[in-house]
Design a protein around this motif. Structure first.
Motif, PDB file in Angstrom:
ATOM      1  N   GLU A 147       1.422  -1.217   0.489  1.00  0.00           N
ATOM      2  CA  GLU A 147      -0.093  -0.366  -0.405  1.00  0.00           C
ATOM      3  C   GLU A 147       0.940   1.278   0.179  1.00  0.00           C
ATOM      4  O   GLU A 147       0.670   1.991  -0.641  1.00  0.00           O
ATOM      5  CB  GLU A 147      -1.031   0.162   1.585  1.00  0.00           C
ATOM      6  N   GLU A 148       2.183   1.045   0.791  1.00  0.00           N
ATOM      7  CA  GLU A 148       2.757   2.289   1.003  1.00  0.00           C
ATOM      8  C   GLU A 148       3.503   2.579  -0.589  1.00  0.00           C
ATOM      9  O   GLU A 148       3.374   3.285  -0.985  1.00  0.00           O
ATOM     10  CB  GLU A 148       4.433   2.101   2.225  1.00  0.00           C
ATOM     11  N   MET A 149       3.752   1.568  -1.267  1.00  0.00           N
ATOM     12  CA  MET A 149       4.375   1.153  -2.519  1.00  0.00           C
ATOM     13  C   MET A 149       3.521   2.223  -3.769  1.00  0.00           C
ATOM     14  O   MET A 149       3.607   3.377  -4.982  1.00  0.00           O
ATOM     15  CB  MET A 149       4.576   0.076  -3.008  1.00  0.00           C
ATOM     16  N   LEU A 150       2.661   1.207  -3.246  1.00  0.00           N
ATOM     17  CA  LEU A 150       1.187   2.170  -4.435  1.00  0.00           C
ATOM     18  C   LEU A 150       1.198   3.439  -4.267  1.00  0.00           C
ATOM     19  O   LEU A 150       1.005   4.566  -5.224  1.00  0.00           O
ATOM     20  CB  LEU A 150      -0.249   1.298  -4.389  1.00  0.00           C
ATOM     21  N   GLU A 151       1.202   4.126  -2.901  1.00  0.00           N
ATOM     22  CA  GLU A 151       0.721   5.459  -2.973  1.00  0.00           C
ATOM     23  C   GLU A 151       2.465   6.516  -3.142  1.00  0.00           C
ATOM     24  O   GLU A 151       1.904   7.565  -3.465  1.00  0.00           O
ATOM     25  CB  GLU A 151       0.604   5.858  -1.163  1.00  0.00           C
ATOM     26  N   ARG A 183      -1.483  -9.312  -5.259  1.00  0.00           N
ATOM     27  CA  ARG A 183      -1.626  -9.557  -6.413  1.00  0.00           C
ATOM     28  C   ARG A 183      -2.127  -8.675  -6.933  1.00  0.00           C
ATOM     29  O   ARG A 183      -1.818  -7.960  -7.874  1.00  0.00           O
ATOM     30  CB  ARG A 183      -1.651 -11.014  -7.547  1.00  0.00           C
ATOM     31  N   PRO A 184      -3.898  -7.980  -7.401  1.00  0.00           N
ATOM     32  CA  PRO A 184      -4.628  -7.263  -7.440  1.00  0.00           C
ATOM     33  C   PRO A 184      -3.444  -5.805  -6.915  1.00  0.00           C
ATOM     34  O   PRO A 184      -3.408  -4.893  -7.471  1.00  0.00           O
ATOM     35  CB  PRO A 184      -5.463  -7.129  -6.267  1.00  0.00           C
ATOM     36  N   ILE A 185      -2.783  -5.700  -5.776  1.00  0.00           N
ATOM     37  CA  ILE A 185      -2.321  -3.862  -5.440  1.00  0.00           C
ATOM     38  C   ILE A 185      -0.749  -4.431  -6.068  1.00  0.00           C
ATOM     39  O   ILE A 185      -0.659  -3.640  -6.901  1.00  0.00           O
ATOM     40  CB  ILE A 185      -1.522  -3.807  -3.905  1.00  0.00           C
ATOM     41  N   VAL A 186      -0.244  -5.558  -6.369  1.00  0.00           N
ATOM     42  CA  VAL A 186       1.119  -5.510  -7.029  1.00  0.00           C
ATOM     43  C   VAL A 186       0.764  -5.298  -8.520  1.00  0.00           C
ATOM     44  O   VAL A 186       1.730  -3.989  -9.599  1.00  0.00           O
ATOM     45  CB  VAL A 186       1.838  -6.976  -7.086  1.00  0.00           C
TER      46      VAL A 186
END
Length: 280
Positions: A147-151, A183-186
């Motif tokens: 989640e941090e990486m996505l943000e 997988r979904p967030i990756v």
């Protein structure tokens, strides 16, 4: 092209490997190009010129790169050895969502060829010390990491590749967390990276850490390619002579087996594509 694009020197707080020794060793092993990517980790480390007292850890300064000295030393390396090897200017940014403004300012201060974007800490808690994982379930710290990486990739764009994308697996004492659960967030992260024209690195340190998979995993590499990703770099994440240039040839072979045809070096933040060829 035989290049190592994740190299640390004495300018990183966790290395005492002199930059000139790195360059000499790289020449000896036949590397045509390296990119020096020493650590910057705002939130847990401070700059030398920030006006605060530098803390020391195991006798070494716990601080970010001394930027003026660093830039001057890279310049000197190219003056001395530029006829035998290219030494590119990079840094490894350990970005967290709340430290993005500091990295934006740093990026504007100097001319860079290449920036690795890594997530080393979340909420100013280090992964390698288990501070971040402590008190959380395996699901909680894995999901929070991504989640941090996505943000970060949504809001910070001044980078070249995502470094050791599934780094959390290196420090997951509970074992292998099922990829399908993240997988979904990756996939969302990778789609953002691709849409922005950025890439990912294959970090060959998985071999020396004795991990069961590559870093990032073969599953992530396959997904990246399926989504249309093309920008891939290879780096040893070296901190000492024994690490430099390690497993780059093997990684090229793996990438070919996974269907990749090229990998990248960088100049002035622009990818340069090279065919993946057998290394002797």
């Amino acid at each position: 092209m035989f290049a190592d694009y994740h190299v640390h020197t004495e300018f990183s707080d966790d290395s005492v490997y002199p930059m000139e020794d790195v360059v000499k060793d790289a020449i000896k092993m036949g590397l045509e190009e390296i990119c020096v990517t020493d650590h910057v980790d705002y939130g847990v480390k401070i700059d030398w010129d920030c006006g605060k007292e530098i803390r020391y850890r195991n006798g070494e300064p716990y601080a970010n790169v001394d930027y003026p000295r660093y830039m001057e030393e890279i310049k000197r390396m190219n003056q001395l050895y530029g006829d035998r090897i290219l030494v590119k200017t990079g840094l490894e940014f350990g970005v967290q969502r709340h430290t993005i403004p500091q990295y934006e300012a740093l990026f504007q201060r100097y001319p860079f060829d290449f920036i690795i974007l890594s997530v080393h800490q979340v909420d100013d808690q280090e992964l390698w010390t288990q501070d971040f994982q402590r008190g959380k379930t395996q699901q909680e710290y894995n999901e929070r990491y991504y989640e941090e990486m996505l943000e970060v990739v949504k809001h910070f764009k001044n980078y070249s590749v995502l470094g050791h994308m599934d780094l959390i697996t290196r420090y997951d004492e509970a074992g292998i967390y099922p990829f399908e659960r993240v997988r979904p967030i990756v996939e969302e992260i990778l789609k953002t990276v691709i849409a922005d024209g950025k890439g990912i690195e294959v970090n060959t340190s998985s071999h020396r850490y004795g991990l069961a998979d590559t870093t990032p995993s073969v599953e992530i590499l396959k997904l990246y390619r399926e989504l249309g990703g093309r920008v891939v770099t290879i780096g040893s994440d070296s901190h000492k002579a024994a690490h430099l240039g390690a497993y780059i040839g093997e990684t090229m072979k793996l990438l070919r087996e996974l269907g990749f045809r090229q990998y990248c070096t960088f100049e002035k933040m622009k990818p340069i594509f090279h065919d993946l060829q057998e290394q002797s």
